[in-house]
Scaffold this active site. Structure first.
Site, PDB file in Angstrom:
ATOM      1  N   LEU A 182       0.833  -1.207   0.000  1.00  0.00           N
ATOM      2  CA  LEU A 182       0.000   0.000   0.000  1.00  0.00           C
ATOM      3  C   LEU A 182       0.874   1.266   0.000  1.00  0.00           C
ATOM      4  O   LEU A 182       2.078   1.187   0.220  1.00  0.00           O
ATOM      5  CB  LEU A 182      -0.915  -0.033   1.225  1.00  0.00           C
ATOM      6  CG  LEU A 182      -2.041  -1.077   1.154  1.00  0.00           C
ATOM      7  CD1 LEU A 182      -2.731  -1.245   2.506  1.00  0.00           C
ATOM      8  CD2 LEU A 182      -3.054  -0.717   0.073  1.00  0.00           C
ATOM      9  N   PRO A 183       0.254   2.426  -0.236  1.00  0.00           N
ATOM     10  CA  PRO A 183       1.058   3.652  -0.400  1.00  0.00           C
ATOM     11  C   PRO A 183       1.939   4.011   0.798  1.00  0.00           C
ATOM     12  O   PRO A 183       3.056   4.485   0.626  1.00  0.00           O
ATOM     13  CB  PRO A 183       0.004   4.742  -0.638  1.00  0.00           C
ATOM     14  CG  PRO A 183      -1.186   4.007  -1.182  1.00  0.00           C
ATOM     15  CD  PRO A 183      -1.160   2.653  -0.543  1.00  0.00           C
TER      16      PRO A 183
ATOM     17  N   LYS B  94      14.835   0.892   3.944  1.00  0.00           N
ATOM     18  CA  LYS B  94      14.228   1.302   2.672  1.00  0.00           C
ATOM     19  C   LYS B  94      14.192   2.834   2.543  1.00  0.00           C
ATOM     20  O   LYS B  94      14.526   3.396   1.498  1.00  0.00           O
ATOM     21  CB  LYS B  94      12.817   0.709   2.577  1.00  0.00           C
ATOM     22  CG  LYS B  94      11.979   1.238   1.442  1.00  0.00           C
ATOM     23  CD  LYS B  94      12.526   0.853   0.084  1.00  0.00           C
ATOM     24  CE  LYS B  94      11.728   1.517  -1.026  1.00  0.00           C
ATOM     25  NZ  LYS B  94      12.333   1.301  -2.337  1.00  0.00           N
TER      26      LYS B  94
ATOM     27  N   LYS C  31       7.323  10.959  -0.187  1.00  0.00           N
ATOM     28  CA  LYS C  31       6.967  10.347   1.107  1.00  0.00           C
ATOM     29  C   LYS C  31       8.178   9.666   1.737  1.00  0.00           C
ATOM     30  O   LYS C  31       8.467   9.836   2.919  1.00  0.00           O
ATOM     31  CB  LYS C  31       5.832   9.329   0.880  1.00  0.00           C
ATOM     32  CG  LYS C  31       5.496   8.470   2.062  1.00  0.00           C
ATOM     33  CD  LYS C  31       5.451   6.973   1.881  1.00  0.00           C
ATOM     34  CE  LYS C  31       5.785   6.339   0.606  1.00  0.00           C
ATOM     35  NZ  LYS C  31       5.788   4.906   0.530  1.00  0.00           N
TER      36      LYS C  31
HETATM   37  P1  NAD Z   1       0.312   2.290  -6.494  1.00  0.00           P
HETATM   38  O1  NAD Z   1      -0.312   3.597  -6.153  1.00  0.00           O
HETATM   39  O2  NAD Z   1       0.477   1.895  -7.916  1.00  0.00           O
HETATM   40  O3  NAD Z   1      -0.500   1.113  -5.758  1.00  0.00           O
HETATM   41  C1  NAD Z   1      -1.090   1.236  -4.502  1.00  0.00           C
HETATM   42  C2  NAD Z   1      -2.389   0.440  -4.529  1.00  0.00           C
HETATM   43  O4  NAD Z   1      -2.973   0.513  -3.226  1.00  0.00           O
HETATM   44  C3  NAD Z   1      -3.417   1.006  -5.528  1.00  0.00           C
HETATM   45  O5  NAD Z   1      -3.903  -0.030  -6.354  1.00  0.00           O
HETATM   46  C4  NAD Z   1      -4.495   1.592  -4.625  1.00  0.00           C
HETATM   47  O6  NAD Z   1      -5.801   1.516  -5.190  1.00  0.00           O
HETATM   48  C5  NAD Z   1      -4.364   0.707  -3.394  1.00  0.00           C
HETATM   49  N1  NAD Z   1      -4.906   1.342  -2.193  1.00  0.00           N
HETATM   50  C6  NAD Z   1      -4.709   2.614  -1.771  1.00  0.00           C
HETATM   51  N2  NAD Z   1      -5.372   2.816  -0.607  1.00  0.00           N
HETATM   52  C7  NAD Z   1      -5.981   1.642  -0.299  1.00  0.00           C
HETATM   53  C8  NAD Z   1      -6.801   1.216   0.771  1.00  0.00           C
HETATM   54  N3  NAD Z   1      -7.140   2.053   1.758  1.00  0.00           N
HETATM   55  N4  NAD Z   1      -7.251  -0.055   0.769  1.00  0.00           N
HETATM   56  C9  NAD Z   1      -6.930  -0.921  -0.233  1.00  0.00           C
HETATM   57  N5  NAD Z   1      -6.147  -0.567  -1.294  1.00  0.00           N
HETATM   58  C10 NAD Z   1      -5.679   0.696  -1.310  1.00  0.00           C
HETATM   59  O7  NAD Z   1       1.724   2.261  -5.727  1.00  0.00           O
HETATM   60  P2  NAD Z   1       2.993   1.311  -6.029  1.00  0.00           P
HETATM   61  O8  NAD Z   1       3.910   2.014  -6.944  1.00  0.00           O
HETATM   62  O9  NAD Z   1       2.518  -0.061  -6.300  1.00  0.00           O
HETATM   63  O10 NAD Z   1       3.687   1.360  -4.577  1.00  0.00           O
HETATM   64  C11 NAD Z   1       3.208   0.615  -3.477  1.00  0.00           C
HETATM   65  C12 NAD Z   1       4.218   0.702  -2.354  1.00  0.00           C
HETATM   66  O11 NAD Z   1       5.485   0.200  -2.813  1.00  0.00           O
HETATM   67  C13 NAD Z   1       4.479   2.134  -1.860  1.00  0.00           C
HETATM   68  O12 NAD Z   1       4.678   2.110  -0.463  1.00  0.00           O
HETATM   69  C14 NAD Z   1       5.748   2.525  -2.609  1.00  0.00           C
HETATM   70  O13 NAD Z   1       6.457   3.545  -1.930  1.00  0.00           O
HETATM   71  C15 NAD Z   1       6.483   1.210  -2.660  1.00  0.00           C
HETATM   72  N6  NAD Z   1       7.444   1.026  -3.770  1.00  0.00           N
HETATM   73  C16 NAD Z   1       7.122   1.394  -5.045  1.00  0.00           C
HETATM   74  C17 NAD Z   1       8.048   1.182  -6.061  1.00  0.00           C
HETATM   75  C18 NAD Z   1       7.765   1.550  -7.505  1.00  0.00           C
HETATM   76  O14 NAD Z   1       8.699   1.542  -8.324  1.00  0.00           O
HETATM   77  N7  NAD Z   1       6.540   1.853  -7.895  1.00  0.00           N
HETATM   78  C19 NAD Z   1       9.277   0.576  -5.785  1.00  0.00           C
HETATM   79  C20 NAD Z   1       9.547   0.173  -4.478  1.00  0.00           C
HETATM   80  C21 NAD Z   1       8.621   0.405  -3.483  1.00  0.00           C
END
Ligand code: NAD
Length: 300
Positions: A70-71, A179, A248
């Site tokens: 999640l975010p 991280k 963030k």
């Molecule tokens: P994203 O925004 O694509 O995905 C997040 C998902 O969570 C979305 O599908 C959203 O609908 C869902 N969501 C949000 N609030 C919710 C809730 N209350 N209940 C259920 N679902 C909910 O983000 P992402 O890029 O997949 O990143 C996810 C995590 O991984 C973050 O913490 C980010 O910092 C971390 N991350 C991302 C990357 C990257 O390259 N994108 C790399 C490493 C780590």
């Protein structure tokens, strides 16, 4: 349990990263149930894979493992403890193992683990690095924080599906701290690389050649190697990592510096520069778009 089909895995957060990570678990044969706030997303995942899309968080309480992507940590806590009147925590079965793979605030993770422990639910933090490309390949770097070593041993086969570089970084919250500090370095190198490239451009240098030189010289870094050519010079701006999520992480790292009474002027400035870009571009912009905002700045 030898047959993975008998192991019930819940996956919350089927976003850019969660989708391919959940896909890899599904392909190994685990019995998967997915959940996303955006139900169209979890339903299309279910249609594509045959996995189950949960209607309520109560269903996730019945799982052997619940993986979370999640975010941020506030959303993680909300989903596990508060949403649907606490449906997950109310229905969580003793022995369930929560694996939080989101990038979250380490102190919040520690208190969440304490709340879950009251229901005999174990919690591990296991954030990742490598982006969408390595999530698809199942070759993420995973930074593990765990107090409960038995739970960690049970979780390892799942983690090994999603990543090929697993590091045990310490107790609960240690993965999230690692991280955030990694992303502080990445965000700092993006600012530094951008400034060098913008100066190179204004001096009249060819940017392709400039990046080629840096990539075989001492300035080489992840941004020159993986980001600048395709996403900035090639104007794709599609790394799959939202600017809001990176800012963030830089914020979490700055809070961590404050918490350990660390004077960190460069980290404070890096946060300020990213915040300026975020204020113009918005949360969902690709993080690589920040250079466009810094390009507008002049010395006055
Ligand atoms: P994203 O925004 O694509 O995905 C997040 C998902 O969570 C979305 O599908 C959203 O609908 C869902 N969501 C949000 N609030 C919710 C809730 N209350 N209940 C259920 N679902 C909910 O983000 P992402 O890029 O997949 O990143 C996810 C995590 O991984 C973050 O913490 C980010 O910092 C971390 N991350 C991302 C990357 C990257 O390259 N994108 C790399 C490493 C780590």
């Amino acid at each position: 349990m030898s047959d993975v089909r008998e192991i019930k895995v819940g996956f919350i957060g089927i976003g850019n990263m969660g989708w391919p990570m959940a896909m890899n678990i599904h392909e190994v044969g685990y019995t998967l149930t997915v959940f996303d706030l955006d139900s169209a997303r979890s339903e299309s995942f279910a249609v594509e894979t045959g996995a189950r899309s949960a209607v309520s968080l109560a269903e996730l309480g019945e799982m052997d493992f619940v993986i979370i992507m999640l975010p941020n940590g506030h959303v993680v806590r909300e989903v596990l403890i508060e949403t649907e009147d606490g449906a997950f925590i109310q229905h969580a079965q003793k022995g369930c193992i929560v694996i939080d793979m989101s990038s979250a605030e380490p102190t919040g993770t520690r208190s969440l683990a304490e709340e879950l422990a009251i229901k005999e639910v174990a919690c591990i933090d296991a954030p990742v690095s490598g982006g969408v490309a390595r999530a698809k390949l199942g070759t993420l770097t995973i930074m593990i924080g765990a107090e409960d070593k038995q739970a960690l041993e049970k979780a390892k086969p799942l983690l090994q599906i999603m990543g090929d570089q697993l590091f045990e970084t310490g107790g609960i919250g240690a993965g999230h701290a690692t991280k955030a500090l990694n992303n502080l370095i990445a965000a700092t190198s993006f600012v530094a690389t951008s400034e060098a490239m913008l100066a190179a451009k204004r001096f009249g240098l060819d940017l392709d050649t400039f990046v080629d030189v840096v990539n075989v010289s001492s300035g080489q870094n992840f941004m020159t190697d993986k980001v600048m050519k395709d996403h900035v010079i090639g104007e794709k701006y599609a790394t799959g990592f939202a600017m809001g999520l990176l800012v963030k992480d830089v914020g979490i790292a700055n809070e961590l510096c404050d918490a350990v009474n660390m004077h960190a002027p460069l980290s404070n400035l890096v946060l300020k520069r990213w915040q300026e870009a975020l204020d113009v571009k918005g949360f969902s912009a690709d993080n690589s778009e920040a250079i466009q905002i810094w390009d507008r700045n002049t010395q006055d």
